[in-house]
Motif scaffolding. Sequence first.
Motif, PDB file in Angstrom:
ATOM      1  N   TYR A 269     -10.910 -10.516 -21.455  1.00 18.48           N
ATOM      2  CA  TYR A 269     -10.688  -9.552 -20.372  1.00 18.48           C
ATOM      3  C   TYR A 269     -10.754 -10.225 -19.009  1.00 18.48           C
ATOM      4  CZ  TYR A 269     -11.176  -5.504 -23.522  1.00 18.48           C
ATOM      5  OH  TYR A 269     -11.004  -4.570 -24.501  1.00 18.48           O
ATOM      6  N   SER A 270     -11.675 -11.159 -18.822  1.00 26.82           N
ATOM      7  CA  SER A 270     -11.806 -11.798 -17.508  1.00 26.82           C
ATOM      8  C   SER A 270     -10.558 -12.618 -17.171  1.00 26.82           C
ATOM      9  CB  SER A 270     -13.064 -12.658 -17.450  1.00 26.82           C
ATOM     10  OG  SER A 270     -12.981 -13.722 -18.374  1.00 26.82           O
TER      11      SER A 270
ATOM     12  N   ARG B 274      -7.933 -10.056 -16.225  1.00 26.48           N
ATOM     13  CA  ARG B 274      -8.213  -9.426 -14.928  1.00 26.48           C
ATOM     14  C   ARG B 274      -7.829 -10.327 -13.764  1.00 26.48           C
ATOM     15  NH1 ARG B 274     -13.605  -7.683 -17.391  1.00 26.48           N
ATOM     16  NH2 ARG B 274     -13.100  -5.604 -18.181  1.00 26.48           N
TER      17      ARG B 274
ATOM     18  N   GLN C 123      -6.132  -5.743  -8.408  1.00 22.18           N
ATOM     19  CA  GLN C 123      -7.451  -5.139  -8.320  1.00 22.18           C
ATOM     20  C   GLN C 123      -7.424  -3.974  -7.350  1.00 22.18           C
ATOM     21  OE1 GLN C 123     -10.198  -8.199  -7.317  1.00 22.18           O
ATOM     22  NE2 GLN C 123      -9.799  -9.381  -9.156  1.00 22.18           N
TER      23      GLN C 123
ATOM     24  N   ASP D 126      -9.400  -0.089 -15.190  1.00 24.68           N
ATOM     25  CA  ASP D 126      -9.388  -1.396 -15.838  1.00 24.68           C
ATOM     26  C   ASP D 126      -8.225  -1.448 -16.824  1.00 24.68           C
ATOM     27  OD1 ASP D 126     -10.053  -3.909 -16.669  1.00 24.68           O
ATOM     28  OD2 ASP D 126     -11.717  -3.262 -17.940  1.00 24.68           O
TER      29      ASP D 126
END
Length: 95
Positions: free
Chosen positions: A56-57, A60, A65, A70
């Motif tokens: 996920y990081s 992302r 953002q 999310d």
Amino acid sequence: MTSLFEILMLLLQVAQFFIIAHIIMSWLINFQVLNLRQPLVGQIWNGLNRILEPAYSRLRSFLPQGLGLDLAPLVAILVIYVLRIVLVNNAAMFY
């Protein structure tokens, strides 16, 4: 070589299961159906976060953002579907 194809498909299915379980569990926690203070729920939640947070990081970092939403789990599911399609369409290479 067919066993390699089947192993890759199995790994993608397991990853998909973990992501869907994480999504459903996050909804249940946000709607206060599940409580993180319960030991089993907390352990499962922490385990899923430890497994999925590295993926996920990375996702992302590419996603915009500030949306308040999310999108990393959705993108991860789409990536898994794309990988499955590519593997199935190129299954002849594994035979």
